[in-house]
Design a protein around this motif. Structure first.
Motif, short mmCIF file in Angstrom:
data_model
loop_
_atom_site.label_atom_id
_atom_site.label_comp_id
_atom_site.label_asym_id
_atom_site.label_seq_id
_atom_site.Cartn_x
_atom_site.Cartn_y
_atom_site.Cartn_z
N THR A 170 40.24 39.22 -105.04
CA THR A 170 40.94 38.51 -106.10
C THR A 170 42.36 39.04 -106.16
O THR A 170 42.56 40.26 -106.26
N ARG A 207 49.34 33.23 -106.42
CA ARG A 207 49.74 33.72 -105.10
C ARG A 207 51.25 33.61 -104.87
O ARG A 207 51.71 33.69 -103.73
N CYS A 212 45.72 43.47 -105.32
CA CYS A 212 44.65 42.84 -104.56
C CYS A 212 43.36 43.57 -104.92
O CYS A 212 43.14 44.70 -104.49
N GLU A 232 43.76 37.81 -98.17
CA GLU A 232 44.50 36.96 -99.09
C GLU A 232 45.98 37.23 -98.90
O GLU A 232 46.38 38.23 -98.28
N HIS A 233 46.83 36.36 -99.44
CA HIS A 233 48.27 36.60 -99.33
C HIS A 233 48.96 36.26 -100.64
O HIS A 233 48.46 35.48 -101.46
#
Length: 480
Positions: free
Chosen positions: A144, A150, A164, A222-223
């Protein structure tokens, strides 16, 4: 009559009891009775702490030295699964293995993440004893990110925190990377759930990736896109652009800023560049004005102005028809005692008119500098030179020099638009120079950058017109 019948029945019952349990077949052993009732089983199994994958089958042992009259009770958290051999749950995944006087094992077929992590085996003897097992389900990592959008937008100079949050078992390790670039402070990777940039800069803009790994399943990634709002910054790669009438030319500046700046080009005193003669273009961060065929009135100062909601900045480009600085081509080690043949070339879009050479001997340390000697040389067209070439070459002989001495020279060129900037100082020696003169050996390569204290006076280098620096300063003043 009735009372007599009752007494007869009672006597018959007593007689039957006496026959069923003859006195010679039952012997009361007080010590044996006490031993049976007071025995407390001891565990021969050890508590387990297991890490397993979802769907695995697990056997949890509850082994004792002797169970006796005691009963084995299995619990999962607060739920009772078995009391002795009696199953108290409807979940078919639970079963007992090898029940007997040495205990049993609880078998769980297809463990699930929803199952209790703690299992208790309790022996219900006179003094109850309990053995606890822990079963932890290995869970692939999930991530998450914060912010959930984002996209993180901050102003330059502020602290920024990218977070993160990873979950899974075992606890995942989180690493940060930046797409196509190093992280701030020149790191390739950063480990930890938070990436902190104390004072964010425009160079920190980009896509940041966090990856969580724990050895179970595939890593999770994730980014977060980091956008930094900062005032425009204008850089001019070439502050002087050389050209000439009839030639193509372009003035350019590199502009960065967030939000995206609005870029405008102006001439001196804020005159905008309108009309088809000036072709404005943009290629990424590069903004420019292209002139297909330069006119004399196009020469001068161009201002690249960038502005956004945070601020503005300006870059200055000078479009000139003057020659570029002269390049001296001679070997610095002369072959004559009292003269030196100096050769040079210059790039000029207009034909040169004349050259000026300033030269003087370099004195020994502590001696006063000599005055500059001045030699004016008229342009002479070299035979066989291509008409469309902008490179012009020429030479001259410096005479009446001292033997075995070291000299320095500066060359400038003039065309119809004015004098060029001075060349780099060229140091040369006459034949026989072997010692040191002014800290330079005569036998060494003697070309150097422009001198500081020994430079030629500007009045000799630019006998006509205003110097380029003065022109730039005048343009800035005009804008103000």
């Amino acid at each position: 009559m009735m009372s007599r019948v009752v007494w007869l029945l009672l006597a018959a019952a007593l007689l039957q009891a006496a026959v069923a349990y003859p006195e010679d077949e039952y012997i009361f052993d007080e010590e044996a009775e006490e031993t049976v009732s007071s025995h407390v089983p001891k565990f021969t199994s050890q508590p387990l702490d297991l890490a397993v994958k979802a769907g695995d089958t697990v056997a949890l042992p509850c082994r004792v030295d002797k169970l006796g009259d005691a009963v084995v009770v299995w619990r999962a958290g607060d739920q009772t699964l078995f009391t002795g051999d009696y199953k108290t749950t409807s979940d078919s995944r639970y079963s007992l293995q090898d029940p007997g006087q040495l205990g049993n094992s609880l078998v769980i077929a297809g463990v699930d993440q929803k199952d209790s992590p703690e299992y208790q085996c309790q022996i219900s003897s006179s003094t109850p004893i309990t053995l606890k097992h822990h079963v932890r389900i290995q869970v692939p990592p999930t991530i998450t990110v914060r912010p959930e959008s984002r996209i993180k937008v901050v102003e330059e100079g502020n602290e920024v925190v990218l977070e993160c949050i990873a979950s899974g078992f075992p606890v995942p390790i989180v690493t940060w990377t930046k797409k196509g670039d190093l992280l701030p402070y020149q790191e390739k990777k950063h480990t930890g759930k938070r990436l902190v940039i104390p004072a964010v800069k425009g160079a920190h803009v980009g896509d940041y990736f966090c990856t969580a790994e724990n050895g179970v399943g595939d890593p999770a990634t994730e980014h977060i896109r980091l956008e930094v709002n900062f005032p425009p910054h204008v850089e001019v790669a070439n502050d002087i652009v050389y050209t000439g009438a009839g030639h193509e030319a372009a003035v350019e500046c590199n502009v960065k800023g967030q939000p995206l700046p609005v870029v405008s080009w102006f001439r001196v005193k804020g005159t905008p560049l309108d009309g088809p003669h000036y072709q404005q273009y943009q290629e990424g961060y590069r903004y420019g004005v292209r002139i297909a065929s330069v006119r004399d009135e196009d020469l001068g100062v161009y201002n690249c102005q960038a502005e956004n909601a945070i601020g503005k900045d300006t870059g200055i480009v000078h479009l000139t028809g003057k020659p570029k600085p002269v390049k001296v081509l001679s070997d610095p080690n002369g072959n004559d005692k009292d003269m030196f043949n100096i050769r040079w070339s210059v790039e000029s879009y207009a034909e040169p008119i004349e050259y000026k050479i300033l030269y003087r001997k370099i004195q020994e340390a502590g001696e006063p500098d000599q005055d500059w000697n001045e030699l004016e040389v008229a342009y002479v067209a070299a035979p066989g030179r291509a008409e469309d070439s902008i490179v012009y070459s020429q030479k001259a002989m410096l005479k009446s020099l001292e033997s075995a001495a070291v000299y320095q020279a500066i060359v400038t060129a003039r065309n119809q638009y004015g004098w060029s900037e001075a060349s780099d100082t060229f140091r040369f020696s006459t034949l026989g120079a072997s010692g040191s003169a002014g800290g330079v050996r005569g036998g060494e390569a003697l070309v150097s950058e422009k001198p500081s204290g020994n430079s030629a006076p500007s009045s000799l280098l630019r006998p006509a017109g205003v110097g380029l620096l003065s022109a730039l300063l005048a343009a800035v003043v005009a804008l103000l």
